[in-house]
Design a protein around this motif. Structure first.
Motif, mmCIF file in Angstrom:
data_model
loop_
_atom_site.group_PDB
_atom_site.id
_atom_site.type_symbol
_atom_site.label_atom_id
_atom_site.label_comp_id
_atom_site.label_asym_id
_atom_site.label_seq_id
_atom_site.Cartn_x
_atom_site.Cartn_y
_atom_site.Cartn_z
ATOM 1 N N TYR A 254 -12.844 45.885 -16.082
ATOM 2 C CA TYR A 254 -12.231 44.588 -17.134
ATOM 3 C C TYR A 254 -10.576 44.595 -16.872
ATOM 4 O O TYR A 254 -10.225 42.818 -16.412
ATOM 5 C CB TYR A 254 -12.746 44.395 -18.533
ATOM 6 N N VAL B 248 -17.073 37.358 -15.197
ATOM 7 C CA VAL B 248 -17.284 38.882 -16.040
ATOM 8 C C VAL B 248 -18.808 39.430 -14.961
ATOM 9 O O VAL B 248 -18.683 41.162 -14.318
ATOM 10 C CB VAL B 248 -16.880 39.329 -17.340
ATOM 11 N N THR C 114 -19.204 42.797 -12.777
ATOM 12 C CA THR C 114 -19.868 44.275 -13.068
ATOM 13 C C THR C 114 -21.919 43.913 -13.980
ATOM 14 O O THR C 114 -21.566 45.539 -14.271
ATOM 15 C CB THR C 114 -19.219 44.185 -14.524
#
Length: 380
Positions: free
Chosen positions: A56, A361, A365
């Protein structure tokens, strides 16, 4: 001549520029591995005591980053997870692991003396070191396995303390599949030189090597005080290293009158340069690497961020400063990002920007999960 004073916002913008949190660096398809490796090196590694925050952290700084990029670097032994700065696990290039561990060994020694060694009174720690190195060279071991094996030679002594004595004295790396995206595995350890096929050697000149370490820090985190460098590294007495460097560094002052050292060509954008919304990772060194953390968050927000013991969420950045916390959770085909804002009055454009960051994000992911973005307010 008095040193030029940098405002708090100017210091903040310089930090964000060096952290690639103002403008992301692109990942070219022609050299994905090289771009990711270069960022890991530039950042001086990423805090990695939990397996996946580095993914991240890189996602926040790289445009086009994919988790498999870092996973491949781990499996190919280009990057490793090893105890370094502040005695905590960092993900660094193999080159930095070999070069920096001897420089940071005093930090590990101090941790050993202050905690575990007291539980090993009368034990020859050098002998424990050599036994532990031999055991982990034969094959990677968890600390539970290592400690149990060592009690065969040192019965009656705590297995966890014996294993930690090895961790402090032997440069151990955590081997895959630990921290490989899409895989799982216990933290198993083997010596860095065994894993990388190159020796860990003492520098020819420790002062010169420490000066180079300071320069690397400033490239990623400057401008900074000597105390800031010490907070990042865990080392002490670095004033003795920085003072001889004064003639090749820029010297500024902050608004409190403290000396800030910097590289002459370090980026220092103006205080009014826009800072876009960002979601910084859990345990991000952006938050941890300064003695004075007000360059990136107010004291009240620091207390909110760290209010739960042993819990360190991701940090929400608005206008360059911490304005909240965030977490991601996956369950039953849904990936949920919860963003907790420390202020009740957040403009709609900032809320929209945070939602866009959260969707970015999740798109990288958790691409097959149903996205769920939640913004909640806990502040006044």
């Amino acid at each position: 001549m008095p040193a030029e004073v940098l405002s708090g916002r100017a210091v903040n913008r310089a930090l964000l520029a060096r952290q690639y949190l103002l403008d992301r660096r692109p990942v070219p398809e022609t050299d994905r591995a090289g771009a990711v490796l270069a960022m890991v090196r530039h950042l001086g590694g990423l805090q990695a005591q939990a397996p996946f925050p580095p993914y991240y952290g890189l996602l926040a700084r790289l445009d086009g980053f994919r988790p498999e990029d870092l996973a491949a670097l781990l499996e190919n032994r280009d990057v490793v997870r090893i105890a370094l700065m502040r005695g905590t696990i960092h993900l660094v290039t193999g080159e930095d692991a070999l070069a920096w561990r001897p420089l940071l060994q005093p930090v590990l020694d101090q941790g050993l003396a202050g905690n575990w060694a007291k539980r090993l009174a009368g034990v020859d720690l050098a002998a424990v070191r050599e036994a532990g190195r031999a055991l982990t060279t034969t094959g990677p071991l968890t600390f539970a396995e290592l400690g149990a094996a060592l009690t065969a030679t040192w019965p009656g002594h705590p297995a966890d303390a014996l294993a930690q004595a090895v961790r402090a004295q032997v440069p151990l790396v955590q081997v895959p599949p630990r921290a490989v995206w899409g895989k799982s595995g216990l933290a198993r350890h083997t010596p860095a030189d065994v894993w990388l096929g190159r020796p860990v050697t003492e520098p020819a000149s420790r002062p010169r090597a420490l000066a180079a370490l300071v320069e690397r820090y400033l490239a990623a985190f400057g401008p900074a005080t000597v105390q800031d460098v010490q907070a990042w590294s865990g080392l002490t007495r670095l004033r003795e290293v920085v003072e001889p460097m004064r003639d090749r560094l820029r010297v500024f002052a902050d608004e409190a009158g403290r000396e800030l050292f910097d590289l002459p060509d370090g980026p220092r954008p103006g205080p009014d340069v826009p800072a876009p919304a960002r979601l910084a990772a859990e345990y991000d060194n952006l938050i941890l690497s300064h003695d004075d953390r007000t360059r990136v968050m107010a004291e009240a927000d620091r207390q909110r961020l760290f209010r739960q013991l042993n819990s360190f969420p991701g940090s929400v950045l608005l206008d360059g400063f911490v304005a909240g916390a965030w977490r991601v959770k996956r369950a039953k085909g849904t990936a949920t990002v919860t963003i907790e804002l420390f202020r009740s009055r957040v403009p709609a454009r900032d809320r929209d920007a945070l939602e866009a960051e959260a969707r970015r994000v999740l798109a990288v992911t958790a691409p097959t999960a149903t996205p769920d973005i939640r913004l909640v307010t806990t502040g006044r």
